[in-house]
Design a protein around this motif. Structure first.
Motif, PDB file in Angstrom:
ATOM      1  N   ALA A  39      54.799  93.033  -3.155  1.00  0.00           N
ATOM      2  CA  ALA A  39      55.623  93.550  -2.077  1.00  0.00           C
ATOM      3  C   ALA A  39      57.086  93.319  -2.405  1.00  0.00           C
ATOM      4  O   ALA A  39      57.457  92.265  -2.894  1.00  0.00           O
ATOM      5  N   PRO A  40      57.957  94.301  -2.164  1.00  0.00           N
ATOM      6  CA  PRO A  40      59.380  94.138  -2.493  1.00  0.00           C
ATOM      7  C   PRO A  40      60.044  93.142  -1.559  1.00  0.00           C
ATOM      8  O   PRO A  40      59.643  92.995  -0.419  1.00  0.00           O
ATOM      9  N   PRO A  41      61.063  92.432  -2.047  1.00  0.00           N
ATOM     10  CA  PRO A  41      61.800  91.540  -1.171  1.00  0.00           C
ATOM     11  C   PRO A  41      62.441  92.329  -0.048  1.00  0.00           C
ATOM     12  O   PRO A  41      62.865  93.472  -0.240  1.00  0.00           O
ATOM     13  N   PRO A  42      62.547  91.782   1.153  1.00  0.00           N
ATOM     14  CA  PRO A  42      63.085  92.520   2.295  1.00  0.00           C
ATOM     15  C   PRO A  42      64.480  93.070   2.058  1.00  0.00           C
ATOM     16  O   PRO A  42      64.831  94.125   2.544  1.00  0.00           O
TER      17      PRO A  42
ATOM     18  N   MET B  62      63.311  97.859  -7.554  1.00  0.00           N
ATOM     19  CA  MET B  62      62.620  96.733  -8.169  1.00  0.00           C
ATOM     20  C   MET B  62      62.048  97.130  -9.529  1.00  0.00           C
ATOM     21  O   MET B  62      61.372  98.142  -9.649  1.00  0.00           O
ATOM     22  N   PRO B  63      62.303  96.353 -10.604  1.00  0.00           N
ATOM     23  CA  PRO B  63      61.655  96.621 -11.884  1.00  0.00           C
ATOM     24  C   PRO B  63      60.135  96.476 -11.757  1.00  0.00           C
ATOM     25  O   PRO B  63      59.640  95.592 -11.053  1.00  0.00           O
ATOM     26  N   THR B  64      59.411  97.346 -12.438  1.00  0.00           N
ATOM     27  CA  THR B  64      57.954  97.323 -12.388  1.00  0.00           C
ATOM     28  C   THR B  64      57.410  96.791 -13.700  1.00  0.00           C
ATOM     29  O   THR B  64      57.749  97.294 -14.771  1.00  0.00           O
ATOM     30  N   LEU B  65      56.547  95.772 -13.594  1.00  0.00           N
ATOM     31  CA  LEU B  65      55.913  95.177 -14.765  1.00  0.00           C
ATOM     32  C   LEU B  65      54.420  95.511 -14.762  1.00  0.00           C
ATOM     33  O   LEU B  65      53.787  95.510 -13.707  1.00  0.00           O
ATOM     34  N   LEU B  66      53.878  95.768 -15.952  1.00  0.00           N
ATOM     35  CA  LEU B  66      52.439  95.948 -16.104  1.00  0.00           C
ATOM     36  C   LEU B  66      51.931  94.839 -17.029  1.00  0.00           C
ATOM     37  O   LEU B  66      52.371  94.729 -18.168  1.00  0.00           O
ATOM     38  N   CYS B  67      51.009  94.023 -16.511  1.00  0.00           N
ATOM     39  CA  CYS B  67      50.430  92.937 -17.286  1.00  0.00           C
ATOM     40  C   CYS B  67      48.996  93.328 -17.666  1.00  0.00           C
ATOM     41  O   CYS B  67      48.187  93.658 -16.792  1.00  0.00           O
ATOM     42  N   VAL B  68      48.677  93.288 -18.955  1.00  0.00           N
ATOM     43  CA  VAL B  68      47.363  93.715 -19.453  1.00  0.00           C
ATOM     44  C   VAL B  68      46.716  92.542 -20.174  1.00  0.00           C
ATOM     45  O   VAL B  68      47.251  92.051 -21.177  1.00  0.00           O
ATOM     46  N   ASP B  69      45.560  92.103 -19.684  1.00  0.00           N
ATOM     47  CA  ASP B  69      44.854  90.967 -20.292  1.00  0.00           C
ATOM     48  C   ASP B  69      43.412  91.002 -19.797  1.00  0.00           C
ATOM     49  O   ASP B  69      43.163  91.357 -18.639  1.00  0.00           O
TER      50      ASP B  69
ATOM     51  N   LEU C 249      46.107  87.027 -15.770  1.00  0.00           N
ATOM     52  CA  LEU C 249      46.780  88.033 -14.949  1.00  0.00           C
ATOM     53  C   LEU C 249      47.259  87.433 -13.638  1.00  0.00           C
ATOM     54  O   LEU C 249      48.375  87.713 -13.179  1.00  0.00           O
ATOM     55  N   ALA C 250      46.425  86.598 -13.031  1.00  0.00           N
ATOM     56  CA  ALA C 250      46.824  85.973 -11.768  1.00  0.00           C
ATOM     57  C   ALA C 250      48.041  85.080 -11.968  1.00  0.00           C
ATOM     58  O   ALA C 250      48.948  85.043 -11.131  1.00  0.00           O
ATOM     59  N   SER C 251      48.060  84.363 -13.074  1.00  0.00           N
ATOM     60  CA  SER C 251      49.202  83.484 -13.355  1.00  0.00           C
ATOM     61  C   SER C 251      50.477  84.295 -13.524  1.00  0.00           C
ATOM     62  O   SER C 251      51.543  83.914 -13.012  1.00  0.00           O
ATOM     63  N   LEU C 252      50.379  85.409 -14.262  1.00  0.00           N
ATOM     64  CA  LEU C 252      51.561  86.235 -14.458  1.00  0.00           C
ATOM     65  C   LEU C 252      52.046  86.840 -13.146  1.00  0.00           C
ATOM     66  O   LEU C 252      53.256  86.921 -12.898  1.00  0.00           O
ATOM     67  N   ARG C 253      51.093  87.238 -12.307  1.00  0.00           N
ATOM     68  CA  ARG C 253      51.502  87.807 -11.019  1.00  0.00           C
ATOM     69  C   ARG C 253      52.198  86.755 -10.159  1.00  0.00           C
ATOM     70  O   ARG C 253      53.237  87.015  -9.547  1.00  0.00           O
ATOM     71  N   ARG C 254      51.624  85.539 -10.123  1.00  0.00           N
ATOM     72  CA  ARG C 254      52.263  84.474  -9.330  1.00  0.00           C
ATOM     73  C   ARG C 254      53.643  84.120  -9.878  1.00  0.00           C
ATOM     74  O   ARG C 254      54.536  83.725  -9.112  1.00  0.00           O
ATOM     75  N   LEU C 255      53.838  84.277 -11.173  1.00  0.00           N
ATOM     76  CA  LEU C 255      55.113  83.915 -11.783  1.00  0.00           C
ATOM     77  C   LEU C 255      56.200  84.946 -11.476  1.00  0.00           C
ATOM     78  O   LEU C 255      57.337  84.589 -11.155  1.00  0.00           O
ATOM     79  N   PHE C 256      55.840  86.240 -11.553  1.00  0.00           N
ATOM     80  CA  PHE C 256      56.864  87.273 -11.481  1.00  0.00           C
ATOM     81  C   PHE C 256      57.095  87.846 -10.079  1.00  0.00           C
ATOM     82  O   PHE C 256      58.184  88.346  -9.798  1.00  0.00           O
ATOM     83  N   ARG C 257      56.099  87.760  -9.211  1.00  0.00           N
ATOM     84  CA  ARG C 257      56.309  88.322  -7.873  1.00  0.00           C
ATOM     85  C   ARG C 257      57.449  87.647  -7.121  1.00  0.00           C
ATOM     86  O   ARG C 257      58.308  88.330  -6.557  1.00  0.00           O
ATOM     87  N   PRO C 258      57.502  86.312  -7.101  1.00  0.00           N
ATOM     88  CA  PRO C 258      58.627  85.680  -6.378  1.00  0.00           C
ATOM     89  C   PRO C 258      59.981  85.973  -7.017  1.00  0.00           C
ATOM     90  O   PRO C 258      61.005  85.795  -6.370  1.00  0.00           O
ATOM     91  N   ALA C 259      59.993  86.397  -8.277  1.00  0.00           N
ATOM     92  CA  ALA C 259      61.256  86.678  -8.951  1.00  0.00           C
ATOM     93  C   ALA C 259      61.782  88.075  -8.633  1.00  0.00           C
ATOM     94  O   ALA C 259      62.816  88.488  -9.171  1.00  0.00           O
TER      95      ALA C 259
ATOM     96  N   ILE D 296      59.500  82.664 -20.514  1.00  0.00           N
ATOM     97  CA  ILE D 296      58.975  84.023 -20.385  1.00  0.00           C
ATOM     98  C   ILE D 296      59.767  84.822 -19.346  1.00  0.00           C
ATOM     99  O   ILE D 296      60.005  86.012 -19.512  1.00  0.00           O
ATOM    100  N   GLN D 297      60.220  84.145 -18.273  1.00  0.00           N
ATOM    101  CA  GLN D 297      61.055  84.844 -17.294  1.00  0.00           C
ATOM    102  C   GLN D 297      62.367  85.278 -17.938  1.00  0.00           C
ATOM    103  O   GLN D 297      62.864  86.375 -17.683  1.00  0.00           O
ATOM    104  N   LEU D 298      62.916  84.407 -18.777  1.00  0.00           N
ATOM    105  CA  LEU D 298      64.171  84.738 -19.435  1.00  0.00           C
ATOM    106  C   LEU D 298      63.987  85.905 -20.404  1.00  0.00           C
ATOM    107  O   LEU D 298      64.826  86.806 -20.483  1.00  0.00           O
ATOM    108  N   VAL D 299      62.873  85.900 -21.156  1.00  0.00           N
ATOM    109  CA  VAL D 299      62.599  86.994 -22.084  1.00  0.00           C
ATOM    110  C   VAL D 299      62.478  88.320 -21.331  1.00  0.00           C
ATOM    111  O   VAL D 299      63.045  89.337 -21.740  1.00  0.00           O
ATOM    112  N   VAL D 300      61.745  88.306 -20.219  1.00  0.00           N
ATOM    113  CA  VAL D 300      61.564  89.530 -19.434  1.00  0.00           C
ATOM    114  C   VAL D 300      62.896  90.006 -18.880  1.00  0.00           C
ATOM    115  O   VAL D 300      63.235  91.197 -18.933  1.00  0.00           O
ATOM    116  N   ARG D 301      63.671  89.073 -18.358  1.00  0.00           N
ATOM    117  CA  ARG D 301      64.961  89.467 -17.792  1.00  0.00           C
ATOM    118  C   ARG D 301      65.861  90.079 -18.858  1.00  0.00           C
ATOM    119  O   ARG D 301      66.486  91.117 -18.656  1.00  0.00           O
TER     120      ARG D 301
END
Length: 449
Positions: A10-13, A20-27, A33-43, A129-134
């Motif tokens: 969900a996008p921040p209010p 919002m940038p869209t990421l696709l995680c494939v694994d 996948l759950a870990s990646l989602r928990r990491l990037f959603r709050p960002a 990994i957040q820094l690399v993505v950014r």
């Protein structure tokens, strides 16, 4: 297993979903996948998930994706094949490879076929990994803006070709204006770079004001370190990082007591020795907020490492130590031996040189020691830098070839400063009041880069 449906964060209010940038995680591992989602959603990212390469392709066909993070080891279609298809069909999508294996061939395949931006090893560091993505998304945005500007320039050029001959004068005037603006921007950027280095030199001089006997020590270390770096053919940026690290090599000692700073290293024991060994890490921490100084910060962290692996703080050995740190360690010790900072007596320059040569292969990198010997034996090449002159011989327009330094080691003017009549008079007045001649080396203004 039923293929998992793409999940979007969900996008921040405060931000619209379209921004919002869209990421696709494939694994193929749901927990990853759950870990990646928990990491990037709050960002603030929109996160889509897929459990296979085929499913990832279906998601890409239906969604606009800015960046793909793919695992290497997956059944049916591995990460290299998947990213190769992504590159072919969606070339603007940034591609990252996630791998938990030291499989060089697989990584090479991903680089060659999928043209990946970076690869990340499992387990990853969340901040890294957040820094690399950014950074990857920032680079993509810059590339898109570059393409937009190039397309705009091409379109404008085509429009210009269709203009009447009477507009040529206006085009020439505009071209000249743009050139002048570009030249002004380049000059301003060069001035900023020069002022940045000058500021570092001033800070270095301020650090030395606690101990007058050591005034100019940091500049000696920095100059020798840079000469060694140049002899070893480091590029200009790496040589500057070494030079700045030399100027700031004692930065981590801020807050240490005067008694501790005055005690030779061989006389330190217990808590004082432990505290001394922490100063490289403290220096790195102080500089880390400054992005332009991160290269120098890494050098400072490793300045107490030894080539044989018995150093501090990480105990790394040989070529694992940054080359800049191997250079800095030797330059610092060379002058510390002469100034009594390492042993109880002040060694002569030739004695300090002999100790360093004898420690080649244990404390110091033999390659760096050879470069040091060449620099010291040849005198460092200082005489080739400008012409030494008396203050009374100076004329406006001359450029300082080296920093103008007082006999106390304090920097009065930085190298590349263009002298005018007022500044020449101030130099002459300073000499008259101090009762001593300043070492002034200059070159004609036309040689200033």
């Amino acid at each position: 297993m039923t293929p998992a449906q793409p999940l979007a964060a969900a996008p921040p209010p405060a931000a619209p979903a379209a921004a919002m940038p869209t990421l696709l995680c494939v694994d193929d591992e749901p927990n990853i996948l759950a870990s990646l989602r928990r990491l990037f959603r709050p960002a603030g990212y929109r996160v889509l998930l897929a459990e296979s390469g085929a499913e990832g392709l279906r998601v890409l066909e239906a969604e606009a994706v800015d960046l793909v993070i793919s695992d290497m080891r997956m059944p049916e279609m591995d990460g290299a094949r998947f990213l190769a298809q992504v590159r072919q069909r969606w070339p603007d999508t940034v591609r990252l490879l996630l791998t938990g294996y030291s499989d060089i061939q697989s990584i090479q395949d991903a680089i060659n076929c999928g043209e990946i931006y970076r690869y990340i090893t499992k387990p990853w560091d969340d901040n890294d990994i957040q820094l690399v993505v950014r950074h990857a998304l920032e680079r993509r945005a810059l590339e898109q803006e570059k393409q937009r500007l190039e397309a705009l320039t091409l379109r404008q050029n085509e429009e210009l070709k269709q203009l009447n001959h009477s507009l040529e004068a206006k085009v020439e005037a505009r071209t000249l204006q743009l050139k002048l603006s570009r030249d002004a921007a380049i000059a301003a950027n060069d001035k900023l770079k020069h002022n940045f280095v000058t500021t570092i030199k001033v800070i270095s001089s301020m650090l030395e004001m606690r101990g007058g006997a050591l005034s100019g020590h940091a500049r000696q270390v920095a100059d020798l370190a840079r000469k060694i770096a140049v002899h070893l053919k480091l590029d200009a940026r790496e040589a500057q990082d070494v030079f700045v690290a030399g100027l700031l090599h004692d930065l981590g000692k801020i807050g240490y007591s005067d008694d501790m700073l005055a005690t030779p290293l061989t006389m330190l024991h217990g808590e004082e020795l432990g505290l001394f060994r922490k100063h490289p890490v403290r220096a790195e921490q102080l500089l880390m907020p400054l992005e332009d100084l991160r290269g120098s910060a890494a050098i400072l962290r490793a300045q107490l490492e030894r080539f044989d692996g018995n150093g501090f703080p990480d105990g790394v050995a040989g070529l694992a130590i940054p080359l800049g740190a191997r250079i800095l360690a030797l330059a610092v010790d060379y002058f510390n031996l002469q100034q009594g900072a390492m042993v109880q007596r002040h060694l002569r320059a030739d004695e300090a040189k002999s100790l360093i040569i004898n420690a080649s292969g244990t404390r110091y990198d033999p390659h760096v020691v050879n470069a040091f010997r060449h620099v010291v034996d040849s005198g460092g090449g200082d005489e080739a830098s400008g012409v030494e002159m008396l203050s009374g011989e100076l004329v406006p327009g001359m450029v300082l070839a080296r920093d103008l330094v007082s006999r106390d080691g304090l920097m009065l003017l930085a190298a590349d400063h263009v002298l005018d009549a007022r500044m020449i008079q101030q130099v002459q007045d300073f000499e008259a009041k101090s009762g001593g001649r300043l070492p002034i080396r200059v070159r004609p203004a036309k040689e200033k880069q």
